[in-house]
Write a protein that holds these residues in place. Sequence first.
Motif, PDB file in Angstrom:
ATOM      1  N   VAL A   1     -10.359  17.046 -17.140  1.00  0.00           N
ATOM      2  CA  VAL A   1     -10.687  16.014 -16.160  1.00  0.00           C
ATOM      3  C   VAL A   1     -11.641  14.964 -16.735  1.00  0.00           C
ATOM      4  N   LEU A   2     -12.275  15.262 -17.873  1.00  0.00           N
ATOM      5  CA  LEU A   2     -13.228  14.313 -18.455  1.00  0.00           C
ATOM      6  C   LEU A   2     -13.268  14.510 -19.966  1.00  0.00           C
ATOM      7  N   ARG A   3     -13.316  13.396 -20.678  1.00  0.00           N
ATOM      8  CA  ARG A   3     -13.458  13.427 -22.130  1.00  0.00           C
ATOM      9  C   ARG A   3     -14.593  12.502 -22.541  1.00  0.00           C
ATOM     10  N   TRP A   4     -15.184  12.806 -23.690  1.00  0.00           N
ATOM     11  CA  TRP A   4     -16.227  11.935 -24.221  1.00  0.00           C
ATOM     12  C   TRP A   4     -16.310  12.106 -25.733  1.00  0.00           C
ATOM     13  N   ARG A   5     -16.942  11.135 -26.339  1.00  0.00           N
ATOM     14  CA  ARG A   5     -17.105  11.126 -27.798  1.00  0.00           C
ATOM     15  C   ARG A   5     -18.477  10.563 -28.124  1.00  0.00           C
ATOM     16  N   GLN A   6     -19.183  11.256 -29.003  1.00  0.00           N
ATOM     17  CA  GLN A   6     -20.527  10.848 -29.370  1.00  0.00           C
ATOM     18  C   GLN A   6     -20.669  10.898 -30.883  1.00  0.00           C
TER      19      GLN A   6
END
Length: 534
Positions: free
Chosen positions: A371-376
């Motif tokens: 439901v959610l993705r992120w990249r750091q």
Amino acid sequence: MVVLSAFVANKSGRSIVARQFRDLDKNRSIELLSQFQTEFTNNKERGNFIDCEDSHVRYIFKPIDDFYMVLITNLQSNIIQDVKTLNLFAETINSLLSLLLYKSPNEHVPLKSTDEELISVHAFDLINAFDEIITLGYKENLKTPQILNSYNMWCMEETWKNINDESKERAAKENRKRDLENMDRRRRSGGYQNFNIGHGQGADPNVLQEAYNSYYSHASESARESFMHSQENKVEQQKSIPQYSYEQPEHRYNEQEEIHYQSDSISTEAQIEDPENSTGLMFIVKETISAQLSRDGDIESSELKGTLELRIADDSFTNVAIELEIENPKDKKYNFKTHPNIDKASFLNNGILKLRDSKKLFPSNDQALGVLRWRQVGTADDEQLVPLKLVTWVNPLDENKFEITVEYELNEKYQSLKECFFIIPLSEYGTSEITDLGDFNEGEIVIEGYDSSQGLVIHANEINQQQGVFTITVDNVESEESLFPINVTFVNLSDDVSTSLSNVAVSKVLNENDEQIDEFGSYVIIKSDDYNVV
């Protein structure tokens, strides 16, 4: 600027080769060329241009050794640009004539007045060069090398094709020469398999008898006795000559001649199973870490890719709102991306994940749904995204023998890592041994073996100390550089949401009546992707 005509003139100003770029009739062109010869003879002291008010034209000229390059423009033309165009004409014509007359494209060859006839012979070559510089009276944005390439019809594809063909031809000649040498070598070394040395050896006795019957049977008695005596002497001489024979020695196969080195394919990808969904509602934060560490332990680069997965096994949880523990959902350093069916505005403004269409429901098939993705991306020496720091010490013991000491330190959020592999790119012909277990117990860290595509594989079942060290000795190593890069793979599962390296966690879950759901599972899984010590 508008260039009406360009031509090459001799010392007296008479045109040798001329080209018109605008619509001028023949009489007008001849008039302008003749007028330059008259004005040039009478006004040499005026410089390199002549304005003719009556004809509304300007002559701009420049000497090229014993000749002149001349442009005819209108009076309104920019004389500064005209001079630049004239210089380009002079440079191009000088290079082209050196190539055509003296076959010297790279060196300047002075043109003599005696070359006037040769210039006339190459008139069309000069006209083609003029057309590359001026089109319909306006200058093209080209330089001399480009003009010469166009004149020579130079093509990059053709050049590469010729180079490739020449390379193939040279390779074919080398192969043919090598094959001939191999054939000649085999012919010289092989020889005949069996041969005998002897005069008359193998002669057919029937032939001798036929010769005797055809001639000596009608000869005298003394002739027949002489023939028989000579044949007996030949037989005795053949018996006295030693007979030589050659046989190719038989090759006996020796089992020690062929040694097979075998290496097993070892799986170095740390595996872990997803936890069981015992409450009917479960969230898993999955974080994949890539990092590059120096041998001194400095962090050169780091990157984290995260996914929040939702698993529902109870129909009563199919319409929930998920409130996340995030400081700022709009923070660009995380680059958050929501699922297309999630209300993006609700997430960005309030940090709540819920369905965009209230009539739809989350699937309750107990399958993971992202439901959610992120990249750091971490900065240099940023330890926040690095769960395992490594420092390597390499000490040469003997020729081609090294001692590698690995010092590790866990991130402050972690007390242990469940499984970890260290892959050193060694050849399978070397030997290795863990000479110091350090803080590991017997059997907790072992050498799994060699993998032909990876190298030496060291497996740690669990790293349960905040920091520690172990030592391995390897031999038959070319240099210290051949020990790197060391690839590290690890995986860890935790039910402590504070172990998330990106600090993403589920703080509250509400049902369709905005009532809080207390019973739900929440886990964090971290896994390495491209984690190296260089």
